[in-house]
Design an enzyme around this catalytic site. Structure first.
Site, PDB file in Angstrom:
ATOM      1  N   ARG A 244       0.849  -1.203   0.000  1.00 30.68           N
ATOM      2  CA  ARG A 244       0.000   0.000   0.000  1.00 30.68           C
ATOM      3  C   ARG A 244       0.879   1.245   0.000  1.00 30.68           C
ATOM      4  O   ARG A 244       0.626   2.192  -0.731  1.00 30.68           O
ATOM      5  CB  ARG A 244      -0.920  -0.010   1.211  1.00 30.68           C
ATOM      6  CG  ARG A 244      -2.252  -0.692   0.994  1.00 30.68           C
ATOM      7  CD  ARG A 244      -2.138  -2.082   0.383  1.00 30.68           C
ATOM      8  NE  ARG A 244      -3.420  -2.754   0.253  1.00 30.68           N
ATOM      9  CZ  ARG A 244      -3.948  -3.551   1.189  1.00 30.68           C
ATOM     10  NH1 ARG A 244      -3.275  -3.802   2.305  1.00 30.68           N
ATOM     11  NH2 ARG A 244      -5.130  -4.118   1.002  1.00 30.68           N
TER      12      ARG A 244
ATOM     13  N   ASP B 257      -0.039  -6.471  -3.674  1.00 30.24           N
ATOM     14  CA  ASP B 257      -1.439  -6.154  -3.416  1.00 30.24           C
ATOM     15  C   ASP B 257      -1.987  -5.372  -4.606  1.00 30.24           C
ATOM     16  O   ASP B 257      -1.264  -5.138  -5.586  1.00 30.24           O
ATOM     17  CB  ASP B 257      -1.603  -5.378  -2.096  1.00 30.24           C
ATOM     18  CG  ASP B 257      -2.882  -5.776  -1.364  1.00 30.24           C
ATOM     19  OD1 ASP B 257      -3.962  -5.601  -1.967  1.00 30.24           O
ATOM     20  OD2 ASP B 257      -2.814  -6.274  -0.230  1.00 30.24           O
TER      21      ASP B 257
ATOM     22  N   HIS C 263      -6.685  -9.311  -4.239  1.00 24.98           N
ATOM     23  CA  HIS C 263      -5.603  -8.346  -3.972  1.00 24.98           C
ATOM     24  C   HIS C 263      -4.528  -8.405  -5.054  1.00 24.98           C
ATOM     25  O   HIS C 263      -3.331  -8.385  -4.768  1.00 24.98           O
ATOM     26  CB  HIS C 263      -4.996  -8.613  -2.586  1.00 24.98           C
ATOM     27  CG  HIS C 263      -5.907  -8.216  -1.457  1.00 24.98           C
ATOM     28  ND1 HIS C 263      -6.104  -6.915  -1.081  1.00 24.98           N
ATOM     29  CD2 HIS C 263      -6.703  -8.964  -0.640  1.00 24.98           C
ATOM     30  CE1 HIS C 263      -6.961  -6.863  -0.074  1.00 24.98           C
ATOM     31  NE2 HIS C 263      -7.348  -8.090   0.201  1.00 24.98           N
TER      32      HIS C 263
ATOM     33  N   ASP D 128      -7.002 -13.927   1.157  1.00 24.78           N
ATOM     34  CA  ASP D 128      -8.024 -13.137   1.852  1.00 24.78           C
ATOM     35  C   ASP D 128      -8.845 -12.304   0.874  1.00 24.78           C
ATOM     36  O   ASP D 128      -8.382 -11.952  -0.204  1.00 24.78           O
ATOM     37  CB  ASP D 128      -7.371 -12.199   2.885  1.00 24.78           C
ATOM     38  CG  ASP D 128      -6.347 -11.278   2.248  1.00 24.78           C
ATOM     39  OD1 ASP D 128      -5.627 -11.731   1.328  1.00 24.78           O
ATOM     40  OD2 ASP D 128      -6.261 -10.101   2.644  1.00 24.78           O
ATOM     41  N   GLU D 129     -10.060 -12.007   1.311  1.00 24.08           N
ATOM     42  CA  GLU D 129     -10.900 -10.994   0.672  1.00 24.08           C
ATOM     43  C   GLU D 129     -10.925 -11.105  -0.846  1.00 24.08           C
ATOM     44  O   GLU D 129     -10.765 -10.111  -1.535  1.00 24.08           O
ATOM     45  CB  GLU D 129     -10.391  -9.603   1.092  1.00 24.08           C
ATOM     46  CG  GLU D 129     -10.457  -9.374   2.590  1.00 24.08           C
ATOM     47  CD  GLU D 129      -9.916  -8.018   3.019  1.00 24.08           C
ATOM     48  OE1 GLU D 129     -10.492  -7.438   3.946  1.00 24.08           O
ATOM     49  OE2 GLU D 129      -8.913  -7.540   2.426  1.00 24.08           O
TER      50      GLU D 129
ATOM     51  N   TYR E  31      -4.086  -5.433  15.090  1.00 24.76           N
ATOM     52  CA  TYR E  31      -3.884  -4.709  13.842  1.00 24.76           C
ATOM     53  C   TYR E  31      -3.408  -3.310  14.231  1.00 24.76           C
ATOM     54  O   TYR E  31      -4.166  -2.511  14.767  1.00 24.76           O
ATOM     55  CB  TYR E  31      -5.183  -4.654  13.033  1.00 24.76           C
ATOM     56  CG  TYR E  31      -5.308  -5.770  12.012  1.00 24.76           C
ATOM     57  CD1 TYR E  31      -4.795  -7.042  12.281  1.00 24.76           C
ATOM     58  CD2 TYR E  31      -5.921  -5.561  10.778  1.00 24.76           C
ATOM     59  CE1 TYR E  31      -4.904  -8.059  11.343  1.00 24.76           C
ATOM     60  CE2 TYR E  31      -6.029  -6.571   9.838  1.00 24.76           C
ATOM     61  CZ  TYR E  31      -5.518  -7.820  10.130  1.00 24.76           C
ATOM     62  OH  TYR E  31      -5.616  -8.825   9.205  1.00 24.76           O
TER      63      TYR E  31
ATOM     64  N   ASP F 209      -2.696  -0.811  12.519  1.00 25.35           N
ATOM     65  CA  ASP F 209      -3.248   0.350  11.798  1.00 25.35           C
ATOM     66  C   ASP F 209      -4.422   0.926  12.581  1.00 25.35           C
ATOM     67  O   ASP F 209      -4.765   2.102  12.422  1.00 25.35           O
ATOM     68  CB  ASP F 209      -3.657  -0.012  10.362  1.00 25.35           C
ATOM     69  CG  ASP F 209      -4.547  -1.258  10.273  1.00 25.35           C
ATOM     70  OD1 ASP F 209      -4.416  -2.146  11.139  1.00 25.35           O
ATOM     71  OD2 ASP F 209      -5.353  -1.331   9.332  1.00 25.35           O
TER      72      ASP F 209
ATOM     73  N   GLU G 167      -2.288   1.523   4.509  1.00 26.07           N
ATOM     74  CA  GLU G 167      -3.088   2.458   3.689  1.00 26.07           C
ATOM     75  C   GLU G 167      -2.915   3.906   4.153  1.00 26.07           C
ATOM     76  O   GLU G 167      -2.815   4.819   3.318  1.00 26.07           O
ATOM     77  CB  GLU G 167      -4.573   2.079   3.762  1.00 26.07           C
ATOM     78  CG  GLU G 167      -4.957   0.825   2.998  1.00 26.07           C
ATOM     79  CD  GLU G 167      -4.931  -0.422   3.863  1.00 26.07           C
ATOM     80  OE1 GLU G 167      -4.195  -0.452   4.878  1.00 26.07           O
ATOM     81  OE2 GLU G 167      -5.653  -1.376   3.518  1.00 26.07           O
TER      82      GLU G 167
HETATM   83  C1  ACM Z   1      -6.463  -8.883   5.889  1.00 23.67           C
HETATM   84  O1  ACM Z   1      -6.450  -8.029   6.786  1.00 23.67           O
HETATM   85  N1  ACM Z   1      -7.162  -8.685   4.796  1.00 23.67           N
HETATM   86  C2  ACM Z   1      -5.719 -10.110   6.016  1.00 23.67           C
END
Ligand code: ACM
Length: 542
Positions: free
Chosen positions: A146, A175, A246, A315-316, A407, A409, A459
């Site tokens: 990011r 990503d 991603h 992920d995602e 996390y 962040d 980010e």
């Molecule tokens: C994540 O935070 N998407 C692993």
């Protein structure tokens, strides 16, 4: 002594101590050379002492030994009148962690790069310390996709991890917003995929843009240097190539990797904002071969001895395009899969088989559990404890890194001055009280909790100063969670930790870490007017 992370046992602390001076020698028994080099190159300059090579039986010395009776990462550090300092470690790593304790015993000025007082007396109290880590996996994930962090900043972070006895560096290299590792057979991954023309400033709902082109990547030699630097510090590197979601940066570089039967992927560029992206890899043979090619170079750059695990993300991954794609639907039919989730699972299994055949282990975010996971694969449990519990009960190894707790962040205070506030309030104390092994887990399953890691998504961390601010001081609390034993009461003593932190802040100052002061952000650490996305209330206990 204010050690952080707190050691298992300290004995016989005396008011007087051993004086290191110009005639103090350094004896390094075979197998302890990493620590010998580290003491001479990192600590000697701060002390203004050369630590010349000495004899094993010298009286005024620092002596390093391997002691097979100890667990690999355990150490004993003795400061005794007749001899000086002796560090015995169960392996080279144990000796190295003992040396980290030694630097803390020397005081905050030992963390500088040059002496600040020519007449300083380096005295260490006579003592005996016995220490070993609670978990074998004590990690930090750094997202350099990011926002790119130049190589020097990565090396500096390895030093900061080592100073906190953390031994895993999870390197999030790819990503939607950037591809950061040179792959010689696919040059466009970095020529095209490492650059974006502008960047959303703040949370994605912010109206601000930074119009400065952003990017960069690590050459293969940069990667080799980072890996070697980590190995010298007994840190394992877990490279992450995030698939099948991603992946927009890779698709921007090689449009054929995307779902070309759904959208015109030649129009895609490296993503300039944040969120969960619909542009994911196409589950075609061509894409699989392409990423096998990527991973071949990754395996070459990250040797098995120090990178037994390869992280493939998982992920995602939004399934919007796979639902619409005739090619993806044909795959589902071809393999007799129930739906798009099983198709994702099929992709993950493919790479699990591929990595296993090459002597590595796959690790992925907990979404890889959906649709079933092959036996040897491990899980980074990020959406809470749940994925990790399910994985551990099913016999998979787990790294606990729930977003609700570790996390970094997420904002560390509820105040209005917190820069670009994201997520739940996770204070120093909250991180300190994080428990990686959820209650109620069977003993058998608990053995699969390899450890824990703090994750640093960037980010809203545009540069090293922003990363420092979010990471520190909380990484110090996290280090104690990962290393120090949990008291019998299962309650950690935050008051005592806070007291020890007063010394640790001085160490961080000496290291030049731009941490968040306990009183709140300094004026230059604030970002007035840049929108974040604070979440209210305590995080759900999931
Ligand atoms: C994540 O935070 N998407 C692993």
């Amino acid at each position: 002594m204010d050690l952080i992370p707190a050691p298992v046992a300290v004995e016989g602390l005396a008011p007087d101590g051993f004086l290191l001076d110009r005639s103090t020698t350094l004896y390094a028994a075979p197998g302890t050379e990493t620590t010998e080099r580290w003491l001479r190159s990192m600590v000697g300059p701060a002390l203004g002492l050369q630590l010349l090579p000495g004899d094993e039986r010298a009286k005024n010395s620092v002596a390093l030994h391997i002691d097979d009776a100890l667990e690999p990462e355990a150490y004993k550090l003795g400061v005794v009148r007749s001899q000086g300092i002796e560090i015995r470690g169960g392996s080279a790593a144990g000796v190295f962690w003992g040396a980290q304790t030694l630097r803390q015993l020397l005081g905050p000025d030992a963390f500088r790069r040059a002496p600040v007082h020519s007449d300083k007396k380096w005295v260490i109290p006579f003592t005996e310390i016995e220490d070993s880590p609670r978990f074998p996996w004590r990690g930090m994930m750094l997202d350099v996709a990011r926002h790119f962090l130049p190589k020097d900043d990565v090396l500096r972070y390895l030093d900061l991890l080592a100073a906190h006895k953390l031994n895993v560096f999870h390197f999030h290299l790819t990503d939607d917003q950037g591809w950061r590792i040179e792959i010689t057979r696919y040059p466009r991954l970095t020529e095209v995929g490492s650059w974006r023309s502008r960047t959303k400033h703040g949370h994605r709902a912010s109206e601000l843009w930074d119009e400065t082109p952003h990017g960069g990547y690590y050459t293969q030699d940069d990667i080799r240097e980072i890996v070697a630097y980590a190995a010298e510090r007994h840190i394992r590197v877990v490279p992450e190539i995030d698939i099948p979601g991603h992946s927009q940066a890779a698709i921007a570089a090689y449009p054929e990797l995307g779902n070309t039967d759904v959208i015109d992927t030649t129009t895609l560029s490296v993503w300039d904002t944040w969120g969960i992206n619909a542009n994911v890899l196409a589950p075609t043979d061509n894409t699989l071969r392409f990423f096998e090619g990527v991973l071949e170079e990754v395996l070459d750059l990250f040797p098995a001895a120090t990178s037994p695990f390869i992280h493939i993300g998982g992920d995602e991954c939004r399934k919007d395009q796979w639902k619409e794609s005739p090619a993806a639907q044909a795959r589902i039919e071809e393999f007799g899969l129930a739906n798009e989730d099983e198709l994702q699972s099929w992709v993950i299994r493919h790479f699990d088989t591929w990595l296993t055949a090459r002597g590595r282990r796959l690790i992925g975010w907990d979404e890889i559990l959906e649709g079933g996971l092959p036996a040897g694969a491990a899980v980074s449990s990020w959406r809470g404890y749940g994925g990790g519990i399910a994985a551990a009960e099913a016999g998979h190894d787990v790294v606990m890194c729930p977003e609700q707790h570790v996390y970094l962040d997420h904002r560390q205070d509820g105040g209005a001055d917190e820069p670009m506030p994201i997520g739940f309030v996770r204070t120093l104390e909250d991180v300190y009280r994080f428990e990686p092994v959820p209650p109620g887990l069977s003993e058998e399953a608990a053995r699969h909790i390899l450890g824990t890691q703090a994750n640093v998504w960037t980010e809203v961390m545009q540069n090293r100063a922003r990363v420092d601010y979010q990471v520190f001081p909380r990484l110090a609390a996290f280090a104690e969670v990962a290393w120090s034993p949990l008291p019998a009461s299962a309650e950690r003593d935050f008051t005592d930790f806070e007291r020890r932190m007063t010394t640790h802040y001085a160490r961080l100052d000496a290291l030049g870490v731009d941490y968040r002061p306990p009183s709140g952000p300094l004026p230059r650490q604030q970002r007035p007017g840049v929108l974040g996305r604070p979440l209210e209330g305590p995080p759900p206990n999931v």
